[in-house]
Enzyme design. Sequence first.
Site, mmCIF file in Angstrom:
data_model
loop_
_atom_site.group_PDB
_atom_site.id
_atom_site.type_symbol
_atom_site.label_atom_id
_atom_site.label_comp_id
_atom_site.label_asym_id
_atom_site.label_seq_id
_atom_site.Cartn_x
_atom_site.Cartn_y
_atom_site.Cartn_z
ATOM 1 N N SER A 76 20.808 68.662 46.916
ATOM 2 C CA SER A 76 21.387 69.979 46.666
ATOM 3 C C SER A 76 20.770 70.589 45.412
ATOM 4 O O SER A 76 19.561 70.735 45.322
ATOM 5 C CB SER A 76 22.904 69.869 46.577
ATOM 6 O OG SER A 76 23.513 71.127 46.723
ATOM 7 N N ASP A 221 23.268 70.967 53.852
ATOM 8 C CA ASP A 221 23.264 70.374 52.518
ATOM 9 C C ASP A 221 23.202 68.850 52.547
ATOM 10 O O ASP A 221 23.935 68.188 53.276
ATOM 11 C CB ASP A 221 24.521 70.826 51.773
ATOM 12 C CG ASP A 221 24.410 70.623 50.291
ATOM 13 O OD1 ASP A 221 24.548 69.476 49.834
ATOM 14 O OD2 ASP A 221 24.172 71.613 49.580
#
Length: 751
Positions: A76, A221
């Site tokens: 991320s 993600d």
Amino acid sequence: MTKHFYRVLSALLLASLVAHTNITYAADISKTNKVAPKKKTCVVLSGGGARGYSHIGVLKVLEENRIPIDCIVGTSMGAVIGGVYASGMPAKELEKRLLELDLADIALDRIDRKSLPPSHRQDDFLYPLGSVGVGDGRIKLPSGAVQANKFLDILQNWTQHIPPNVDFDQLPIAYRSVATDMQTGSMVIFKKGPLHHAIRASMAAPGAFSPIEIDGKLLSDGGLTRNLPIDIAQELGATQIIAVNIGTPLMPREKIDSLLTVYQQMINILTEQNVDAQKKLLNKQDILIEPKLGDITFLDFTRADEAIKIGEQAAKDLLPQLKRLQVSEQAYAAYLQARPSPSLGDVKVAFVEVQTKGIIPPEKIKNWLDIPVGQAYSSEKINERVEAVYNNREFDVIGHELVERNGEYGIVVKANEKSWGPDFLKFGLNMSSDLNGNSGYLLQIGHRRPWIDASGTEWRSDLEIGSAVRIKSELRKPINSIDGPYLSPYIDYQRHYNQVYDDETLIAKYRVRSIRTGLDVGAPFGNLGEGRIGLTASKIVADPHTGAIISQSGNTQNIQTLPGADIEQYGIRAKVTLDQLDSPFFPRTGYYLSSEGQAAIFDQKDSYQTFSTDGKVAFSRGEHSINLTGQLGMLFQDRAENIPGIGYRLGGFQRLSAYQLDQFSGNYMMLGNLTYLYRALNLRLLNQSMFLGTSIESGNVWNKRSDMSFGNLKHSYSVFLGLNTFMGPVHLGVATAPGGYTNIFFQLGRN
């Protein structure tokens, strides 16, 4: 409402941090081979949204203390910082570039209003509540609150020196990023390919940032499967790990007080369990850095500088351990010299190809972009063209890739049209009330159907229901290109009530119905605005709704019905609008000018000509801003008295606010407004603000042009609280005028 929205978005970003499984993604998906044991230092950077800016502070300390890094693994936000750093950008340069950006606007894909086409600026003014899609018999929503196009463009620009299909082991620092396959739930590890795509896929928090499709896989993600990927670093052969964990700590009992906070805490618990599992993989010699970020949240992109300093201090606190890895100046220079340095070099664009699956023809997209062939490749210049097309709001995602074919480099543009159409409904709400008992409401619904055909014809309809009724529909058919002149047949029906006053006493109310149809030729003036001219036919009917004429003759009282009006007119109508305001409701910079005129073609009874102009200029300094507004309206007709149903009216909010709604009416109108605004609160991330304001309004209406004079203007003074909310502007204030006139007003939505 703002608080709940903030919590929901925070929860969505927190959801991106849940972790499991262990599958890898290379050029395809395969296990990463362990390398032969040797001394190898690997940095692991966790996810955490805006809290991840602290990673830069840690990297700065490692650089300053000559600690070589052999590999970086990130998830991320850790993938973002780690990927750009691994491409060869020093930490201080990365810090400098980030702090020069408007991080809130980039993180949320905000577009400068002045860059939008005129029709979209108008829609944002009319429908602040947002929009939904309609298709296949159901309501549709975007795949994420943010498409992250700006973010991807910046990553591409900052890494454009890296070849497009590079092996990540050949970067200056070996690199891995973690993403999640949304179909299988498997962890995906990038070790080859376009670097900016590997970074973007890892930072695609579900519900907040849209997933990205790469090689037929829908990726989201990396925090969903591994938020602190220590095991990936170990598989790369790391003998020494420096792990930086920026996760959000659990909330105390007193803050768990709603369904949303319970959900948020649940996600935090799952995240902490995942991170704890990874921490247990650390060996005795490994170093764990956990910056004390306090109340900096996933969404605090405007606090980057603060987060960087906290990360820097956290690393300095562990310098006694970190210095075990320090090398001499000569050894560090040799380390830097020995690092791989893949470079794209100077390449020329030999071809341009557009890939799209929607109704918009690839050739039209190619013409919009107008990417020159034969010139040197520049990611920044091409992305400027791509951004201009993206601002038309025709696409969910549009971006370019540099590809190599048969020894030549070219551009492949991938354009994904909006997946949540083909019809779109937009919503707005207006409500008003004042001390004099006047109140009203309007529910606004807009329908947009772009690209009815391959030429780009758009169907636009607007419905207003409430204290007034309006139904308008038009087609806009481009003549040559989508951003050029167009033909627009339209029909517009309205019904509203006009109040008639004798001084400050309401004596009558008229019901006014009108219908107008016509054919316009319109043309945009770039992004400045647009102009329209065309033939029009209209009919206005004004009937007395309440009130009568009462006269006394001796002992006899005579009651007569108020006169009405029934006007038909055929004419020419022209309108020019220039709009360069930064905000339609509480502007701080820019200007707006709209002028409209109508003239009758045939000389009929009660035929008339009109001209009106409305202008505003805004300028600011710091939190202070000034708005200057001026309006002028003139109705030319043979009859000097006011004909019900046409003409101009003043009175009410921002139109002599101290007086009653539509208290003054006439054929000629002049109004000026000077407003001072102090921005007391600015929630940049949510694009919401609170203002304290005061205004001076001066104006009047007249039936005869000869009566117009600055000497008989009426004045009104007001103070108010203004809020820029997701529902639109809100005003609450009090106004006063000479002669003892006072009014308290509330307004939600546009005036």
